[in-house]
Enzyme design. Structure first.
Site, PDB file in Angstrom:
ATOM      1  N   SER A 106       0.830  -1.194   0.000  1.00  0.00           N
ATOM      2  CA  SER A 106       0.000   0.000   0.000  1.00  0.00           C
ATOM      3  C   SER A 106       0.872   1.254   0.000  1.00  0.00           C
ATOM      4  O   SER A 106       1.619   1.459  -0.951  1.00  0.00           O
ATOM      5  CB  SER A 106      -0.969  -0.067   1.187  1.00  0.00           C
ATOM      6  OG  SER A 106      -1.977   0.905   1.095  1.00  0.00           O
ATOM      7  N   ASP A 156     -10.289  -4.056  -5.046  1.00  0.00           N
ATOM      8  CA  ASP A 156      -9.648  -3.081  -4.146  1.00  0.00           C
ATOM      9  C   ASP A 156     -10.457  -1.774  -4.175  1.00  0.00           C
ATOM     10  O   ASP A 156     -10.568  -1.142  -5.235  1.00  0.00           O
ATOM     11  CB  ASP A 156      -8.211  -2.835  -4.623  1.00  0.00           C
ATOM     12  CG  ASP A 156      -7.400  -2.032  -3.629  1.00  0.00           C
ATOM     13  OD1 ASP A 156      -7.977  -1.187  -2.916  1.00  0.00           O
ATOM     14  OD2 ASP A 156      -6.169  -2.250  -3.568  1.00  0.00           O
ATOM     15  N   HIS A 187      -8.104  -4.815  -0.802  1.00  0.00           N
ATOM     16  CA  HIS A 187      -6.853  -4.078  -0.569  1.00  0.00           C
ATOM     17  C   HIS A 187      -5.888  -4.841   0.350  1.00  0.00           C
ATOM     18  O   HIS A 187      -4.680  -4.669   0.266  1.00  0.00           O
ATOM     19  CB  HIS A 187      -7.178  -2.706   0.032  1.00  0.00           C
ATOM     20  CG  HIS A 187      -6.003  -1.760   0.008  1.00  0.00           C
ATOM     21  ND1 HIS A 187      -5.507  -1.223  -1.167  1.00  0.00           N
ATOM     22  CD2 HIS A 187      -5.228  -1.277   1.005  1.00  0.00           C
ATOM     23  CE1 HIS A 187      -4.476  -0.443  -0.876  1.00  0.00           C
ATOM     24  NE2 HIS A 187      -4.284  -0.453   0.428  1.00  0.00           N
TER      25      HIS A 187
HETATM   26  C1  MLT Z   1      -1.393   5.926  -0.150  1.00  0.00           C
HETATM   27  O1  MLT Z   1      -1.760   6.904   0.458  1.00  0.00           O
HETATM   28  O2  MLT Z   1      -0.213   5.623  -0.340  1.00  0.00           O
HETATM   29  C2  MLT Z   1      -2.475   5.070  -0.705  1.00  0.00           C
HETATM   30  O3  MLT Z   1      -3.682   5.748  -0.662  1.00  0.00           O
HETATM   31  C3  MLT Z   1      -2.568   3.779   0.013  1.00  0.00           C
HETATM   32  C4  MLT Z   1      -2.757   3.970   1.482  1.00  0.00           C
HETATM   33  O4  MLT Z   1      -1.775   4.076   2.180  1.00  0.00           O
HETATM   34  O5  MLT Z   1      -3.889   3.992   1.940  1.00  0.00           O
END
Ligand code: MLT
Length: 208
Positions: A106, A156, A187
């Site tokens: 992520s 996701d 996700h």
């Molecule tokens: C981010 O902010 O890098 C993406 O939205 C993924 C997350 O960290 O939620």
């Protein structure tokens, strides 16, 4: 340690030969401990370098600032990617390790993608779990066959399929040896991510 100490981090030396070192990059709200077990599953005995993101979003550690979910502060992405790249260089000297393969989840996958755009020489390769396009620009260097695995979730809610596909296409066009798998999940990480990553790493770095 001087510069490397600028990130809170964990380092675990290699327990056995055969795998490249791993740079573990957690998701929003995580920390340097989160991905250690997954690193051990993907590459048993590999050296593990695991920093904590320095940006705080309401107390949740991240690797760069965002303006909203999925909307990034690109200036901060660039600055933080260079800071992380400098940390990797310093940590390699301190701990005597080869260039690592990044494993990011992520937000951690997104800063790893930013490293591929801006400082690809610091990584031997990358495993990006649930990554997005990190920057509007293209990679600044030819990625010269660098092995990259992206795994996305078909359901996701945070990452549109087209965004993940754009990232894969951009990295491939820049020369990465890219594999993109879309899994029937959301996700969060699932067992299939870990199994795929393990198999892919074994294939891509069999002579490591
Ligand atoms: C981010 O902010 O890098 C993406 O939205 C993924 C997350 O960290 O939620």
């Amino acid at each position: 340690m001087s510069e490397a100490a600028t990130f809170i981090h964990r380092f675990s030396p290699a327990g056995q030969a055969g795998h490249p070192p791993l740079l573990l990059l957690h998701g929003t709200g995580g920390n340097e401990n989160d991905l250690l077990p997954i690193g051990g599953m993907i590459a048993p005995g590999a050296a593990l370098l695991s920093p904590r993101g320095k940006v705080s979003e309401g107390g949740m550690p991240r690797f760069f600032r965002r303006l909203a979910e999925g909307v990034f502060d690109h200036e901060d992405v660039e600055r933080r990617a260079h800071e992380l790249a400098d940390f990797v260089v310093a940590a390699r000297a301190e701990y005597g390790i080869e260039a690592p393969v990044a494993i990011g989840f992520s937000n951690g996958a997104n800063i790893a993608a930013a490293l591929l755009y801006l400082r690809p020489e610091v990584l031997a390769g990358a495993i990006l779990f649930r990554a997005m396009v990190p920057l509007p620009s293209s990679p600044v260097q030819d990625l010269a066959g660098k092995p990259v695995l992206i795994t996305s979730g078909a359901a996701d809610p945070i990452i549109p399929a087209a965004n993940a596909a754009e990232l894969a296409g951009t990295l491939r066009t820049a020369g990465a040896n890219l594999r993109h798998e879309v899994l029937p999940t959301g996700h969060g990480l699932v067992r299939n991510d870990v199994d795929l990553a393990k198999e892919w790493l074994g294939d891509a770095f069999s002579n490591a």
